[in-house]
Design an enzyme around this catalytic site. Structure first.
Site, PDB file in Angstrom:
ATOM      1  N   ARG A 141      37.175  39.779  46.195  1.00 20.15           N
ATOM      2  CA  ARG A 141      36.306  40.851  46.865  1.00 20.15           C
ATOM      3  C   ARG A 141      35.336  40.496  47.048  1.00 20.15           C
ATOM      4  O   ARG A 141      34.389  39.542  46.187  1.00 20.15           O
ATOM      5  CB  ARG A 141      36.347  42.097  45.810  1.00 20.15           C
ATOM      6  CG  ARG A 141      37.821  42.478  45.069  1.00 20.15           C
ATOM      7  CD  ARG A 141      38.466  44.152  46.248  1.00 20.15           C
ATOM      8  NE  ARG A 141      37.552  44.812  47.192  1.00 20.15           N
ATOM      9  CZ  ARG A 141      37.635  45.182  48.213  1.00 20.15           C
ATOM     10  NH1 ARG A 141      38.670  45.004  48.282  1.00 20.15           N
ATOM     11  NH2 ARG A 141      37.309  46.480  47.907  1.00 20.15           N
ATOM     12  N   LEU A 168      31.316  40.967  46.369  1.00 17.76           N
ATOM     13  CA  LEU A 168      30.649  41.546  45.626  1.00 17.76           C
ATOM     14  C   LEU A 168      29.645  42.003  46.463  1.00 17.76           C
ATOM     15  O   LEU A 168      28.401  40.968  47.673  1.00 17.76           O
ATOM     16  CB  LEU A 168      30.181  40.235  44.269  1.00 17.76           C
ATOM     17  CG  LEU A 168      31.619  40.480  44.068  1.00 17.76           C
ATOM     18  CD1 LEU A 168      31.409  39.193  42.730  1.00 17.76           C
ATOM     19  CD2 LEU A 168      31.886  41.891  43.264  1.00 17.76           C
ATOM     20  N   ASN A 187      31.734  30.970  39.745  1.00 18.01           N
ATOM     21  CA  ASN A 187      33.104  31.066  41.101  1.00 18.01           C
ATOM     22  C   ASN A 187      33.494  29.414  40.665  1.00 18.01           C
ATOM     23  O   ASN A 187      33.239  28.491  40.812  1.00 18.01           O
ATOM     24  CB  ASN A 187      32.733  31.468  42.210  1.00 18.01           C
ATOM     25  CG  ASN A 187      33.903  31.861  43.575  1.00 18.01           C
ATOM     26  OD1 ASN A 187      35.089  32.534  42.607  1.00 18.01           O
ATOM     27  ND2 ASN A 187      34.175  31.814  44.524  1.00 18.01           N
ATOM     28  N   HIS A 200      35.534  27.963  43.447  1.00 20.38           N
ATOM     29  CA  HIS A 200      35.988  27.667  45.297  1.00 20.38           C
ATOM     30  C   HIS A 200      36.941  26.594  45.638  1.00 20.38           C
ATOM     31  O   HIS A 200      36.285  25.388  45.563  1.00 20.38           O
ATOM     32  CB  HIS A 200      34.753  28.280  45.690  1.00 20.38           C
ATOM     33  CG  HIS A 200      35.183  28.362  47.654  1.00 20.38           C
ATOM     34  ND1 HIS A 200      35.678  29.133  47.824  1.00 20.38           N
ATOM     35  CD2 HIS A 200      35.107  27.148  48.394  1.00 20.38           C
ATOM     36  CE1 HIS A 200      35.657  29.302  49.154  1.00 20.38           C
ATOM     37  NE2 HIS A 200      35.661  28.180  49.725  1.00 20.38           N
ATOM     38  N   LEU A 239      28.173  34.688  50.612  1.00 20.90           N
ATOM     39  CA  LEU A 239      28.697  34.399  49.776  1.00 20.90           C
ATOM     40  C   LEU A 239      29.315  32.916  49.910  1.00 20.90           C
ATOM     41  O   LEU A 239      29.542  31.906  50.855  1.00 20.90           O
ATOM     42  CB  LEU A 239      29.875  34.731  50.696  1.00 20.90           C
ATOM     43  CG  LEU A 239      31.732  34.491  50.775  1.00 20.90           C
ATOM     44  CD1 LEU A 239      32.149  34.979  49.599  1.00 20.90           C
ATOM     45  CD2 LEU A 239      32.805  34.946  52.129  1.00 20.90           C
TER      46      LEU A 239
HETATM   47  C1  GRF Z   1      42.210  29.416  43.366  1.00 25.27           C
HETATM   48  O1  GRF Z   1      42.169  28.436  44.551  1.00 25.27           O
HETATM   49  C2  GRF Z   1      40.638  29.214  43.384  1.00 25.27           C
HETATM   50  O2  GRF Z   1      39.930  28.182  43.748  1.00 25.27           O
HETATM   51  C3  GRF Z   1      40.601  30.251  44.684  1.00 25.27           C
HETATM   52  O3  GRF Z   1      41.536  30.960  44.173  1.00 25.27           O
HETATM   53  C4  GRF Z   1      42.578  30.442  43.557  1.00 25.27           C
HETATM   54  C5  GRF Z   1      43.246  31.657  41.949  1.00 25.27           C
HETATM   55  O4  GRF Z   1      43.847  30.863  41.777  1.00 25.27           O
HETATM   56  N1  GRF Z   1      38.975  31.221  44.387  1.00 25.27           N
HETATM   57  P1  GRF Z   1      44.797  31.291  40.120  1.00 25.27           P
HETATM   58  O5  GRF Z   1      44.833  33.140  40.456  1.00 25.27           O
HETATM   59  O6  GRF Z   1      42.802  30.615  39.534  1.00 25.27           O
HETATM   60  O7  GRF Z   1      45.611  31.091  39.901  1.00 25.27           O
END
Ligand code: GRF
Length: 215
Positions: free
Chosen positions: A92, A94, A108, A110, A145
């Site tokens: 989501r 934020l 986070n 990413h 973001l």
């Molecule tokens: C991961 O690749 C993370 O970097 C991205 O979404 C995916 C989530 O995977 N934001 P998980 O739910 O941790 O298995």
């Protein structure tokens, strides 16, 4: 003890990795105290419950807009008095108010080498762009973001014959390596945000974090 709340939307493999790291003493004095999801069907919820972590759903569909959802989410998070809130596949966007409320204690992971490929479908976009290096980024979250101060990055090669799935798997292994480390450094008080940069104080034992591993 540093209290950590995790936010998930899906399978929760980063969440599981963080929970396991905590159980194995890899997060210094950080402890995962709760997992919150915005989707009742997030598979990670069962995994968290199986690890005896408190879980809660704040379903975004029950709120008329982003602000009201974020307010309810923040209330649920703050009930756990967290030192750190870590997004682990939380899908989501934020609100600015939410990110400001948690400034300096919201992280986070990413799946790209930011600032390349913010947003979604990062692996497919990396393939289409023809990059030879791809990877992942652990960063603090700010209102823009996927543009917050970068804590750690790990790179992987893009190999001939890769598709989005093979590339995602290679990147995910690195996510599971750097995210616990970022949380540990936070818990150890080693991270200082200076403008857009993060300064990590003290010895950095890991030798290959910034360099690609062509294993
Ligand atoms: C991961 O690749 C993370 O970097 C991205 O979404 C995916 C989530 O995977 N934001 P998980 O739910 O941790 O298995």
């Amino acid at each position: 003890m540093k209290r950590v709340v995790l936010l998930i939307s899906g399978r929760g493999s980063n969440m599981e990795r963080l929970i396991r790291a905590g159980q194995h003493g890899e997060l210094a004095d950080a402890h995962i105290v709760a997992v919150l999801a915005n989707r009742p069907d997030a598979p990670g919820l069962a995994r968290a419950a199986a690890a005896n972590i408190s879980t809660q759903v704040v379903d975004h569909k029950n709120y008329p807009g982003r602000e009201s959802f974020d307010a309810a989410l923040a209330a649920a998070i703050d009930a756990h008095q967290p030192d750190l809130v870590a997004l682990a596949g939380f899908m989501r966007i934020l609100s600015e108010g939410f990110t400001r409320h948690y400034a300096g204690r919201l992280m986070n992971i990413h799946p790209s080498l930011l600032p390349a490929f913010p947003g979604l479908r990062t692996h497919q976009r990396a393939l289409e762009a023809g990059v030879r290096l791809h990877g992942c980024t652990a960063h603090f979250v700010t209102p823009a973001l996927d543009h917050g101060p970068i804590i750690l990055q790990a790179a992987v090669p893009v190999l001939d014959g890769d598709d989005a799935d093979t590339l995602a798997a290679r990147v995910l292994a690195e996510e599971h390596r750097i995210y616990p480390l970022a949380v540990r450094w936070f818990a150890e008080g080693r991270l200082r945000i200076v403008g857009q940069r993060v300064e990590a104080q003290g010895e950095q034992q890991e030798d290959t974090l910034y360099a690609p591993r062509f294993a």
